[in-house]
Design a protein around this motif. Structure first.
Motif, PDB file in Angstrom:
ATOM      1  N   LEU A  45       0.760  -1.273  -0.037  1.00 20.99           N
ATOM      2  CA  LEU A  45       0.002   0.012  -0.015  1.00 20.99           C
ATOM      3  C   LEU A  45       0.755   1.288  -0.038  1.00 20.99           C
ATOM      4  CD1 LEU A  45      -2.751   1.273  -0.049  1.00 20.99           C
ATOM      5  CD2 LEU A  45      -2.780   0.871   2.432  1.00 20.99           C
ATOM      6  N   GLU A  46       1.980   1.270   0.862  1.00 17.85           N
ATOM      7  CA  GLU A  46       2.748   2.431   0.925  1.00 17.85           C
ATOM      8  C   GLU A  46       3.562   2.635  -0.433  1.00 17.85           C
ATOM      9  OE1 GLU A  46       5.366   1.482   4.090  1.00 17.85           O
ATOM     10  OE2 GLU A  46       3.829   2.368   5.845  1.00 17.85           O
ATOM     11  N   SER A  47       4.037   1.663  -0.969  1.00 19.89           N
ATOM     12  CA  SER A  47       4.560   1.675  -2.461  1.00 19.89           C
ATOM     13  C   SER A  47       3.728   2.343  -3.478  1.00 19.89           C
ATOM     14  CB  SER A  47       5.090   0.396  -2.695  1.00 19.89           C
ATOM     15  OG  SER A  47       5.649   0.324  -3.965  1.00 19.89           O
ATOM     16  N   ASN A  48       2.625   1.570  -3.493  1.00 17.32           N
ATOM     17  CA  ASN A  48       1.489   2.120  -4.625  1.00 17.32           C
ATOM     18  C   ASN A  48       1.169   3.447  -4.165  1.00 17.32           C
ATOM     19  OD1 ASN A  48       0.943  -0.418  -6.311  1.00 17.32           O
ATOM     20  ND2 ASN A  48       0.890  -1.221  -4.565  1.00 17.32           N
ATOM     21  N   LEU A  49       0.771   3.934  -3.041  1.00 17.06           N
ATOM     22  CA  LEU A  49       0.808   5.314  -2.987  1.00 17.06           C
ATOM     23  C   LEU A  49       1.967   6.351  -3.448  1.00 17.06           C
ATOM     24  CD1 LEU A  49      -1.406   5.123   0.532  1.00 17.06           C
ATOM     25  CD2 LEU A  49      -2.433   5.433  -1.864  1.00 17.06           C
ATOM     26  N   ARG A  50       2.963   5.894  -2.852  1.00 18.79           N
ATOM     27  CA  ARG A  50       4.120   6.613  -3.481  1.00 18.79           C
ATOM     28  C   ARG A  50       4.249   6.885  -4.748  1.00 18.79           C
ATOM     29  NH1 ARG A  50       6.807   4.208   0.571  1.00 18.79           N
ATOM     30  NH2 ARG A  50       7.526   2.537  -0.540  1.00 18.79           N
ATOM     31  N   LYS A  51       3.717   5.894  -5.587  1.00 21.38           N
ATOM     32  CA  LYS A  51       3.807   5.840  -6.976  1.00 21.38           C
ATOM     33  C   LYS A  51       2.673   6.983  -7.692  1.00 21.38           C
ATOM     34  CE  LYS A  51       5.573   1.288  -7.610  1.00 21.38           C
ATOM     35  NZ  LYS A  51       5.065   0.058  -8.092  1.00 21.38           N
ATOM     36  N   ILE A  52       1.665   7.284  -6.841  1.00 15.91           N
ATOM     37  CA  ILE A  52       0.678   8.171  -7.280  1.00 15.91           C
ATOM     38  C   ILE A  52       1.358   9.525  -7.415  1.00 15.91           C
ATOM     39  CG2 ILE A  52      -1.144   9.640  -6.414  1.00 15.91           C
ATOM     40  CD1 ILE A  52      -2.277   7.208  -5.070  1.00 15.91           C
ATOM     41  N   THR A  53       2.342   9.815  -6.586  1.00 14.19           N
ATOM     42  CA  THR A  53       3.009  11.141  -6.353  1.00 14.19           C
ATOM     43  C   THR A  53       3.980  11.240  -7.791  1.00 14.19           C
ATOM     44  OG1 THR A  53       4.609  10.393  -5.073  1.00 14.19           O
ATOM     45  CG2 THR A  53       2.595  11.322  -4.013  1.00 14.19           C
ATOM     46  N   GLN A  54       4.478  10.122  -8.206  1.00 13.73           N
ATOM     47  CA  GLN A  54       5.196  10.212  -9.412  1.00 13.73           C
ATOM     48  C   GLN A  54       4.411  10.114 -10.832  1.00 13.73           C
ATOM     49  OE1 GLN A  54       7.680   6.726  -8.747  1.00 13.73           O
ATOM     50  NE2 GLN A  54       8.634   7.611  -6.784  1.00 13.73           N
ATOM     51  N   ASP A  55       2.999   9.930 -10.625  1.00 17.71           N
ATOM     52  CA  ASP A  55       2.328   9.992 -12.058  1.00 17.71           C
ATOM     53  C   ASP A  55       2.390   8.968 -12.746  1.00 17.71           C
ATOM     54  OD1 ASP A  55       0.979  12.500 -11.186  1.00 17.71           O
ATOM     55  OD2 ASP A  55       2.391  13.625 -12.272  1.00 17.71           O
ATOM     56  N   ILE A  56       2.786   7.692 -11.994  1.00 13.68           N
ATOM     57  CA  ILE A  56       2.847   6.223 -12.653  1.00 13.68           C
ATOM     58  C   ILE A  56       1.337   5.468 -12.839  1.00 13.68           C
ATOM     59  CG2 ILE A  56       3.774   4.125 -12.413  1.00 13.68           C
ATOM     60  CD1 ILE A  56       5.998   5.246 -11.068  1.00 13.68           C
TER      61      ILE A  56
END
Length: 63
Positions: A45-56
């Motif tokens: 969950l933490e990893s996927n939410l971080r990817k949000i900020t990278q517009d992936i």
């Protein structure tokens, strides 16, 4: 941590992780049994939410 994201993003990430877990039949990316499911889920969950900020774009949710 979750307060940084909109509820829709959190729901999408959770749905994505659950679908992946089900399709992998409870195995991790290396084919190993996930013994600490809570820890695995939290990390994913933490990893996927971080990817949000990278517009992936990573969520291709199937109906």
């Amino acid at each position: 941590m979750l307060e940084e994201y909109e509820y829709r993003e959190v729901i999408m990430a959770v749905n994505y992780i659950i679908q992946k877990w089900k399709s992998n039949k409870g195995l991790d990316e290396n084919g190993e049994i996930i013994t600490n499911q809570y820890g695995y889920f939290k990390s994913a969950l933490e990893s996927n939410l971080r990817k949000i900020t990278q517009d992936i774009e990573l969520w291709e949710i199937e109906p």
